[in-house]
Design an enzyme around this catalytic site. Sequence first.
Site, PDB file in Angstrom:
ATOM      1  N   HIS A 166       0.832  -1.216   0.000  1.00 43.83           N
ATOM      2  CA  HIS A 166       0.000   0.000   0.000  1.00 43.83           C
ATOM      3  C   HIS A 166       0.861   1.258   0.000  1.00 43.83           C
ATOM      4  CE1 HIS A 166      -3.343  -2.719   1.178  1.00 43.83           C
ATOM      5  NE2 HIS A 166      -2.416  -3.265   1.945  1.00 43.83           N
ATOM      6  N   SER A 175      14.037  20.967 -17.251  1.00 47.50           N
ATOM      7  CA  SER A 175      12.901  21.849 -17.471  1.00 47.50           C
ATOM      8  C   SER A 175      13.358  23.078 -18.229  1.00 47.50           C
ATOM      9  CB  SER A 175      12.319  22.252 -16.117  1.00 47.50           C
ATOM     10  OG  SER A 175      11.577  23.437 -16.229  1.00 47.50           O
ATOM     11  N   LYS A 222      15.894  21.231 -12.429  1.00 51.85           N
ATOM     12  CA  LYS A 222      15.185  19.980 -12.642  1.00 51.85           C
ATOM     13  C   LYS A 222      15.979  18.885 -13.350  1.00 51.85           C
ATOM     14  CE  LYS A 222      10.986  19.556 -12.295  1.00 51.85           C
ATOM     15  NZ  LYS A 222      10.410  18.567 -11.417  1.00 51.85           N
ATOM     16  N   GLU A 227       9.059   7.710 -17.757  1.00 50.35           N
ATOM     17  CA  GLU A 227       7.654   8.137 -17.882  1.00 50.35           C
ATOM     18  C   GLU A 227       7.118   7.754 -19.265  1.00 50.35           C
ATOM     19  OE1 GLU A 227       7.468  12.064 -15.083  1.00 50.35           O
ATOM     20  OE2 GLU A 227       8.693  12.205 -16.874  1.00 50.35           O
TER      21      GLU A 227
END
Length: 492
Positions: free
Chosen positions: A158, A279, A285, A292
């Site tokens: 979880h 970024s 970043k 992804e």
Amino acid sequence: MVRDVVRNGRLSEERDEEIARYLSSSWADRWIGEADLLVDMAHVLMLQEQGIIEASHARALLRELVRLYEEGLPEAVFDPDFEDIHAGIESYLTGMIGTEAGGRLHVGRSRNDEVATCLRLRLRDELLALADEVVGLREALISTASDHVTSVMPGFTHMQHAQPTTLAHHLLAYAAAFERDTARLFDAYGRVNRSPLGAAAFASTGYPISRESTAVRLGFSGLLVNSMDAVSARDFALETLAALAVLMTTASRLAEELVIWSSPLVGFVVLDDRYCSTSSIMPQKKNPDTLELLRARSASVSGELVAALGIVKGLPQAYNRDLQQLSPHLWRGVGETRSSVRILKGVVETARFMTERMAAEAGGGGSTATELADRLVREFGLPFRTAHHVVARAVREGRLDADGLEEAGRETGGLSLASRGLDQGWVEQALDPLESVLVRRNPGGPAPEAVEEQRDELASRAARDRDFLAHERRRVDRAIGGLIQAAREVTE
Ligand code: ARG
């Protein structure tokens, strides 16, 4: 321009470009262009052997086919004015050598068995190459795991700290999943590698062809016997896409996990810069974009499967043109999966795992509470449920120490743990994450000796799978090499 030899008998030649493009599979047939030449060679050799065409015609055809195979197919055969590559190649050959020989290429077959054979040939190669990449990824996981047999980390259920484990145990969980994914590819491979050639449109043919001969020459392990089934079956593609979708799901889960681990909130892994992006506005970043995109591509591959299932499910026997629309889904699925597996292997191999940070979290969130309760059972003879309550109560009070447990014991079951020997040293040892890992030595557990056993078994099965792939590759290459050699010999 080469004239289309297929259309111009039955139909008028008037057709605008929009309709031609709508109908044509030429763009997707780039995947099967080379396979089509091999299928043509095997077919022509067989026709000659069986006395269906004369040696001089076979020679003329094979000379051109071998030349095209060696030089590569000309752009002209992919002209969308042709319905497909099969019409393109036959028309091209006829333009080169005339109708007397060129017009005999297609005797005793149909584009229906031809395309099914081409799809299977190309897919066979793709499956061998893809499975090889998956074995490589498994090996990367296994070898990284080998370095981290005692690197403790928290295991989660979880997404909450659950129990301590090791990085090796965690990575081998993925190696085991990818092993099953490989087995699914092998399973599909066995059913892909069968020859539909000779089924013709669906009812086979009255010519005395030899289906055996073309199947053997093309390196197939057998025939799809029923000729109606042979042209209409696409379950080999559905099965492959299903195996790809499941494989990509495993890959996506690993990608997701690495994305989470690479977040500064977690800090378990530092990904190599080459797999990251930055970024355009936030100068600090470093984003895990490659992973992804892999996660998203897994969705695309599932989509290819769903589309393919939808195309096939409503089709009566035998061939329907809808089947043409399935092939691009197959090729996209294969392509996306293969590149994703390759990329993921690189990510794993170059990742830096932050073992100190993992160790610092290993006992966090009360994750050694299970082991503490287990010790109350093992050493003081408590029923497990009582021990579970005692520890749960101490956790709830925020007092997971000797005093807290003593109080929880009294309140829960009216029992004194101190009188049975529980003291602060005992509690601290029970709460040590490494201790918790060391006792979990059952088969498959995280204790180093259990993990080493899993690793050795996974490694030996990876080696076995590599052997199978090398063996199949050699077998297929030998057949195709022999086919081209036989075609060449006829032309000499
Ligand atoms: N381009 C077709 C396909 O991919 C080849 C078979 C065409 N057959 C036909 N009867 N129109 O399925």
